[in-house]
Design an enzyme around this catalytic site. Structure first.
Site, PDB file in Angstrom:
ATOM      1  CG  HIS A 127      -1.945   0.996   1.323  1.00  0.00           C
ATOM      2  ND1 HIS A 127      -1.692   2.302   1.668  1.00  0.00           N
ATOM      3  CD2 HIS A 127      -3.294   0.915   1.126  1.00  0.00           C
ATOM      4  CE1 HIS A 127      -2.833   2.979   1.673  1.00  0.00           C
ATOM      5  NE2 HIS A 127      -3.815   2.174   1.336  1.00  0.00           N
ATOM      6  CG  ASP A 204       0.950  -2.356   6.516  1.00  0.00           C
ATOM      7  OD1 ASP A 204       0.081  -2.359   7.409  1.00  0.00           O
ATOM      8  OD2 ASP A 204       0.780  -1.798   5.412  1.00  0.00           O
ATOM      9  CD  GLN A 207      -6.235  -4.664   4.280  1.00  0.00           C
ATOM     10  OE1 GLN A 207      -7.213  -5.340   4.560  1.00  0.00           O
ATOM     11  NE2 GLN A 207      -6.356  -3.386   3.937  1.00  0.00           N
ATOM     12  CE  LYS A 230      -6.940  -0.773   6.675  1.00  0.00           C
ATOM     13  NZ  LYS A 230      -7.810  -0.237   5.634  1.00  0.00           N
ATOM     14  CB  CYS A 368      -3.693   3.234  -1.772  1.00  0.00           C
ATOM     15  SG  CYS A 368      -4.864   4.546  -1.456  1.00  0.00           S
TER      16      CYS A 368
END
Length: 411
Positions: A127, A204, A207, A230, A368
């Site tokens: 991203h 990261d 997700q 999220k 993105c």
């Protein structure tokens, strides 16, 4: 004083999860099929109640205050940090609340000391939030290596090892799960390579955290960044976890100091060092409630449920004429994110028709991730992206497949 209600005790670990267990806690789901969870998930009633309780019962700043409202806010805010740390197996490190994963990643990029010749290794899957902060280091003489993927969208580990062996890589920064393809990266194996070559690892987890168990001790990473919105939590919440507090604070001011004199200052210890000024206190407390909620369900149960839904979605879309599906083949190396295209129809138009004609919300565009879209040859319009959550049902998956079939046939 009112106490936010808690969920029932978690079912046995082997019990299969059904979304009916929790859908009553998400009244926003009534009348729609929401499949844009990779962008923003919904918050269950206990999380909303925690926010309301903060505003109605004990809204106050936190820190060195003696009145009862401040003491209550401080205790619950500190406890929320402990809950989140426990959720990721990170009790031994430092858990800092941020406003999102983007801010957390920027704090690492800006908080490490760089010198010309340093290198950062990242991937084509990233991203923009895990790409642009590292690109910006070029002005300090820091080079960026981008690692590619294979035909099944899996990370090229040999290329990563080659980059590390070349020397000078101080940090590897990699998504745990792609927000376009849903493929997961072998972060524990990447961590092993980093240790062998003296590099740090940032993961990261924006997700991955909502969809699978994540344990920083098992991964052996140095930094984990993720967003609360999220993760069933409020918008404007996020987390930076650090193995050690080695970063320089990027923001200075009230709340992050132990003492100040005319000559200088001494920073506070722990997470306070990185949380200058008044934070999103109610949001942080509610984020603690969100991870409690997910823990009560069981992250492994959620993972199995979403794995089943993802396979059903890929199978259904792949059977349709004129539909291209972008997803990894390995069920154990993907989460519930599936990108697809419909021949002859722009992704934005597909998303519009799904919303207006079928009450189905999905995402469309480049997500993105321009370098990845360029790699896939999809820069012109990107993809349609459907992403599931714990509250997603089989029926909703089937409704999406049927609606996409109608679009493809011009119905």
């Amino acid at each position: 004083m009112k106490t936010v209600r808690s969920r029932e005790p978690a079912p046995p670990a082997g019990a299969e999860f059904t979304p009916e267990e929790i859908r009553k806690d998400f009244p926003i789901l009534g009348g729609i099929v929401y499949l844009d969870n990779a962008s923003t998930g919904f918050s269950p009633e206990p999380v909303v109640e925690a926010l309301v309780e903060f505003e109605h019962r004990y809204r106050s700043n936190v820190g060195r205050r003696v009145h009862r409202l401040a003491q209550m806010a401080t205790q619950r805010y500190e406890h929320a940090h402990e809950k989140v740390a426990r959720f990721i197996g990170g009790e031994a490190g430092v858990t800092v609340f941020t406003k999102n994963a983007t801010e957390a990643i920027n704090m690492v990029a800006q908080g490490l000391s760089w010198k010309p010749g340093d290198r950062v290794a990242t991937t084509v899957l990233e991203h923009h939030s895990n790409l642009l902060p590292w690109r910006a280091l070029a002005k300090q003489g820091v080079a960026l290596d981008m690692i590619g993927i294979d035909a099944d969208y899996a990370l090229d580990l040999a290329a990563l090892e080659g980059a590390l062996a070349g020397g000078g890589v101080r940090l590897v920064t990699v998504t745990h799960a792609s927000n376009v393809l849903g493929v997961t990266t072998p972060v524990a194996e990447i961590a092993r390579l980093c240790r062998e070559h003296g590099a740090m690892l940032l993961v990261d987890g924006a997700q991955s955290l909502p969809h699978m168990p994540v344990d920083v001790a098992q991964i052996d990473c140095d930094f984990l960044c993720f967003s609360g919105h999220k993760l069933f939590g409020p918008t404007g919440t996020g987390v930076l976890w650090m193995r050690e507090a080695i970063l320089e604070p990027t923001d200075l001011g009230g709340g992050m100091v132990e003492s100040v004199t005319a000559e200088g200052f001494v920073t506070a210890e722990g997470y306070r060092r990185y949380e200058a000024g008044t934070q999103n206190i109610g949001g942080g407390i509610a984020l603690g409630v969100a991870v409690d909620y997910l823990s009560a369900i069981g992250m492994e149960r959620i993972r199995r449920h979403e794995e089943h839904l993802t396979a059903r979605l890929i199978r259904g879309l792949s059977a349709l004429d004129g539909v291209g599906v972008y997803a990894g083949r390995r069920p154990d190396a993907r989460i519930g994110i599936v990108s697809f295209t419909v021949d002859g129809t722009h992704p934005q138009e597909v998303a519009r028709v799904l919303d207006e004609d079928a009450d189905i919300q999905v995402r469309s565009g480049l997500h993105c991730c321009r370098p990845l879209m360029e790699h896939l040859g999809l820069l012109e319009g990107g993809t349609v992206r459907a992403s599931v959550a714990a509250y997603t049902t089989e029926e909703e998956i089937d409704l999406l497949v049927a609606a996409v079939d109608d679009i493809g046939r011009g119905c």
